[in-house]
Design a protein around this motif. Structure first.
Motif, PDB file in Angstrom:
ATOM      1  N   MET A  24       0.833  -1.195   0.000  1.00  0.00           N
ATOM      2  CA  MET A  24       0.000   0.000   0.000  1.00  0.00           C
ATOM      3  C   MET A  24       0.871   1.249   0.000  1.00  0.00           C
ATOM      4  O   MET A  24       1.996   1.252   0.497  1.00  0.00           O
ATOM      5  N   SER A  25       0.361   2.322  -0.590  1.00  0.00           N
ATOM      6  CA  SER A  25       1.045   3.606  -0.580  1.00  0.00           C
ATOM      7  C   SER A  25       0.413   4.497   0.477  1.00  0.00           C
ATOM      8  O   SER A  25      -0.802   4.469   0.690  1.00  0.00           O
ATOM      9  N   ARG A  26       1.258   5.290   1.121  1.00  0.00           N
ATOM     10  CA  ARG A  26       0.799   6.200   2.167  1.00  0.00           C
ATOM     11  C   ARG A  26       0.947   7.643   1.690  1.00  0.00           C
ATOM     12  O   ARG A  26       1.979   8.021   1.139  1.00  0.00           O
ATOM     13  N   ILE A  27      -0.088   8.436   1.948  1.00  0.00           N
ATOM     14  CA  ILE A  27      -0.116   9.824   1.534  1.00  0.00           C
ATOM     15  C   ILE A  27      -0.044  10.700   2.790  1.00  0.00           C
ATOM     16  O   ILE A  27      -0.863  10.548   3.696  1.00  0.00           O
ATOM     17  N   THR A  34      10.137   5.702  -3.157  1.00  0.00           N
ATOM     18  CA  THR A  34       9.701   4.360  -3.512  1.00  0.00           C
ATOM     19  C   THR A  34       9.818   3.432  -2.310  1.00  0.00           C
ATOM     20  O   THR A  34      10.415   3.773  -1.278  1.00  0.00           O
ATOM     21  N   HIS A  35       9.278   2.237  -2.460  1.00  0.00           N
ATOM     22  CA  HIS A  35       9.341   1.226  -1.408  1.00  0.00           C
ATOM     23  C   HIS A  35      10.789   0.875  -1.077  1.00  0.00           C
ATOM     24  O   HIS A  35      11.102   0.493   0.047  1.00  0.00           O
ATOM     25  N   GLU A  36      11.667   1.036  -2.056  1.00  0.00           N
ATOM     26  CA  GLU A  36      13.078   0.714  -1.859  1.00  0.00           C
ATOM     27  C   GLU A  36      13.876   1.905  -1.321  1.00  0.00           C
ATOM     28  O   GLU A  36      15.086   1.808  -1.123  1.00  0.00           O
ATOM     29  N   PHE A  39       4.474   7.316 -14.427  1.00  0.00           N
ATOM     30  CA  PHE A  39       3.962   6.192 -13.652  1.00  0.00           C
ATOM     31  C   PHE A  39       3.283   5.124 -14.512  1.00  0.00           C
ATOM     32  O   PHE A  39       2.676   4.196 -13.975  1.00  0.00           O
ATOM     33  N   GLY A  40       3.370   5.239 -15.830  1.00  0.00           N
ATOM     34  CA  GLY A  40       2.776   4.225 -16.698  1.00  0.00           C
ATOM     35  C   GLY A  40       2.245   4.824 -17.980  1.00  0.00           C
ATOM     36  O   GLY A  40       2.089   6.046 -18.107  1.00  0.00           O
ATOM     37  N   GLY A  72       2.551  -0.005  -5.233  1.00  0.00           N
ATOM     38  CA  GLY A  72       3.978   0.285  -5.262  1.00  0.00           C
ATOM     39  C   GLY A  72       4.617   0.592  -3.926  1.00  0.00           C
ATOM     40  O   GLY A  72       5.838   0.700  -3.835  1.00  0.00           O
ATOM     41  N   GLY A  73       3.819   0.763  -2.874  1.00  0.00           N
ATOM     42  CA  GLY A  73       4.396   1.019  -1.561  1.00  0.00           C
ATOM     43  C   GLY A  73       5.095   2.357  -1.439  1.00  0.00           C
ATOM     44  O   GLY A  73       6.090   2.494  -0.729  1.00  0.00           O
ATOM     45  N   TYR A  74       4.564   3.376  -2.104  1.00  0.00           N
ATOM     46  CA  TYR A  74       5.196   4.691  -2.078  1.00  0.00           C
ATOM     47  C   TYR A  74       4.900   5.433  -0.769  1.00  0.00           C
ATOM     48  O   TYR A  74       3.829   5.289  -0.186  1.00  0.00           O
TER      49      TYR A  74
END
Length: 695
Positions: free
Chosen positions: A52-55, A566-568, A302-303, A316-318
């Motif tokens: 999940m992405s967090r805002i 990013t997640h990384e 993003f695509g 994407g875990g942003y």
């Protein structure tokens, strides 16, 4: 691999085949040679499970929303309670710390049990389960998903080979961490972080023995052991206690801890986890969240299309730190509600922008960001055209982008705030602030035609002023300060309407209506009424256009993003300020000097001569300001924009559902909402004077 180990391995492989119900032993035997076993793949295509992405707000701490396809967020093992680490070993793999990926004794035991008619056992280790789940997530086709989960001897053998190799590559702690982050726990909770939140509303590091045992026990069958169902509750309780007993037998806990854990009540409800902008932590953040999401879906980085971009956002875990200023947003919402409630048919819309960056600081309206219900009123339901259109109101709930535009929202006529573009065009083309026109109460244009004009105008465009007393000589300071229509229409004629339209484009005005875009691109020279603000715009458009002046003529694409990680842990550049010089700094500074007149401030280069249509703004803000009011025909819209060197706020009062309404929009509503929002933001900040040309 030694021959002794290999023989033992192959013996285990044969046992594994027999342990599988209905397995075709002949198919396995065909593979049961050292050579062919060695040829099986040993590396899994590693693909991160959906995250999940967090805002967040601009402080990087206040979470606005989460977005996900699967509610999951990986956490390191050090942030997972030892109770949970022990419980999953007790529930799934007692020999986890002893074997090397495959428990051959366990396989043999399963074989004997299954052949004797007992309940079927598979003897998969935690490592083998990690392999199976990893293969599912790395699958690129439905066939690969089936192959990764099918109950076949071939799949079991491949799992064993992968598991043996995985144990060489990763430590036990890394394997356990991967398992806990990838395992499903039911009720749309994937991984231990999500499970801890859904079932207990806490972080994984805070799980006690009973909670850990319940979650560990559910992995075997998330539906069967679901404590939120009538049938699953007793089974979940029994399974929890079974895991507690295993924890005790493995000496992970004491007898007292076991007794206490069994006495703890199993929860039968889950915690609701929001997803997306309709589930923001505070409802008034929803319009900003929606603006951010629409922005994301428009970014090619993003695509290739909106579908791919949405999938990336939701998996994407942003970590996304937005530009939303919590205090500015709180103030804007407060000031809006002081003027009109959420239930009002008429909307007060505010947008705040930071000059020089394009950062959107706040978006507020007297609306709740929620899906409209069937009970939502039908505005002006007595109007037969409205009834036929079947229009549903945006009040009190809406998810329409009424502040920023987008989709079906094209914008609203804002009136005289557009005169600023004419002044910029005039200054760019050699005229100066003291350029004087001897105005009349009504101006009959020799250039622009208007078939709907009064007969006395003989087919020519012939605007008048709001007051018959507005006539005589005016320059840019006084003409802008008093908002004299019959000054700005001939001024536009002097420089060419096409140049005025070009300034508006450069300053970020979007022509969302096709007819208006056609006018702007094909016949702008004949658009006589453009200077009076007849083109649709949004508060965000105008706030950012005036922010371009405060940034010395530097236009910045409005952005809701401050930082994306990013997640990384990689920081992305997309969303960073994207600015360009669209007019000369001295032109911007001169325009601001005249724009101080409408809002009760004093010009530095000339005289406002007592003019001003929103004189209360200067006193309310208490800092040097500039801005402009706007009113459309029959007062269907009232607007005001007020800015300092560090913030620009634009506000519209409109009926977003039906612009052909008969209500009169009043400046005594929109004006204080705007200037008090600016005043709140500037409170305690040092006074900063606007620069003069040449400085």
């Amino acid at each position: 691999m030694s021959s002794l180990v290999l023989c033992g391995l192959l013996a285990g492989v044969v046992v594994a085949a027999a342990a599988l119900p209905g397995a075709a032993l002949s198919g396995l035997v065909a593979k049961a040679s050292a050579q062919e076993f060695a040829q099986l793949p040993s590396e899994i295509k590693q693909q991160t499970s959906p995250q999940m992405s967090r805002i967040y707000a601009s402080d990087g701490k206040t979470q606005l929303a989460v977005m996900y396809d699967e509610y999951r967020s990986d956490v390191p093992l050090k942030e997972i309670s030892p109770n949970m680490q022990h419980a999953i070993v007790a529930a799934e793999d007692h020999k986890f710390y002893e074997h090397h990926g495959v428990d051959f004794k366990g396989l043999a035991r399963a074989f004997v049990n299954n052949q004797s008619g007992g309940s079927q056992q598979g003897a998969s280790t935690l490592t083998m389960q990690v392999v199976r789940m990893s293969l599912s997530y790395s699958a690129s086709s439905p066939a690969e998903v089936v192959a990764a989960t099918a109950k076949t001897s071939e799949r079991k053998v491949a799992e064993m080979k992968y598991a043996l190799e995985l144990e060489k590559q990763l430590s036990k702690e890394q394997i356990l961490e991967r398992y806990l982050n990838i395992a499903p726990f039911g009720n749309r909770a994937y991984g231990i972080y999500a499970a801890s939140q859904v079932y207990f509303g806490k972080k994984p590091k805070d799980l006690d023995v009973a909670e850990a045992a319940l979650l560990a026990g559910m992995v075997r069958g998330t539906t069967y052991y679901d404590p939120t169902t009538a049938d699953g509750y007793p089974r979940a309780t029994e399974r929890r206690n079974y895991v507690v007993n295993d924890l005790l037998s493995l000496k992970f806990i004491t007898a007292d801890q076991a007794a206490k854990a069994k006495a703890e009540k199993v929860p039968n409800k889950t915690r609701s986890i929001g997803n997306g902008c309709t589930s923001v932590s505070r409802n008034d953040w929803g319009f900003f969240c929606d603006y951010f999401q629409r922005w994301w879906l428009s970014q090619p980085a993003f695509g290739d299309n909106e579908y791919d971009r949405e999938r990336r956002l939701k998996s994407g875990g942003y970590k996304i730190v937005t530009t939303l200023d919590i205090n500015a947003q709180k103030s804007a919402r407060k000031r809006v509600l002081e003027q009109r409630s959420d239930n009002s048919v008429n909307a007060v819309l505010l947008a705040a922008v930071q000059p020089g960056t394009g950062k959107v600081l706040a978006l507020a309206a007297n609306r709740k960001f929620k899906l409209p219900t069937a009970a939502s009123p039908n505005p002006l339901s007595s109007d037969p055209k409205k009834k036929k259109a079947g229009v549903r109101a945006t009040y009190p709930n809406t998810t329409n982008p009424i502040i920023t535009g987008g989709g079906d929202i094209k914008g609203y006529q804002a009136g005289s705030v557009f005169k600023m573009f004419t002044m910029v065009a005039a200054l760019e083309n050699g005229l100066d602030l003291d350029f004087t026109i001897n105005t009349t109460a009504r101006y009959i244009s020799p250039l622009y035609r208007d078939s709907a004009a009064p007969a006395a105008c003989n087919g020519h465009y012939c605007p008048s002023n709001s007051s018959a007393k507005e006539l005589g000589p005016y320059n840019m300071w006084t003409g802008f300060g008093a908002s004299v229509n019959t000054y700005f229409v001939p001024l536009q004629e002097q420089v060419g309407a096409e140049k005025v339209v070009d300034v508006a484009r450069r300053f970020g005005v979007q022509f969302r209506e096709k007819t208006e875009d056609d006018l702007a691109t094909k016949s702008a020279h004949d658009w006589g009424s453009f200077t009076l603000g007849v083109s649709a715009s949004t508060p965000l458009d105008i706030a950012n256009a005036y922010a371009t002046l405060a940034a010395d003529g530097k236009y910045c694409v409005p952005t809701p993003v401050q930082e994306i990680t990013t997640h990384e842990g990689k920081k992305l550049t997309v969303g960073k300020p994207n600015c360009k010089q669209v007019t000369k700094p001295d032109v911007a500074r001169k325009t601001i000097d005249a724009a101080r007149c409408p809002v009760g401030d004093s010009a530095q280069l000339g005289s406002c001569a007592g003019t001003g249509t929103a004189k209360g703004a200067r006193g309310a803000v208490g800092h040097p300001i500039f801005g402009k009011t706007g009113t459309t025909d029959a007062e269907k819209t009232a607007s005001l924009v007020v800015g300092t060197t560090s913030i620009v706020v634009a506000g519209y009062m409109v009926n977003p559902d039906w612009q052909a309404h008969s209500d009169q929009m009043k400046h005594d509503v929109i004006n204080p909402a705007v200037w008090n929002t600016v005043g709140d933001y500037m409170d305690g900040k040092p006074n900063e004077q606007f620069k003069k040309p040449g400085e």
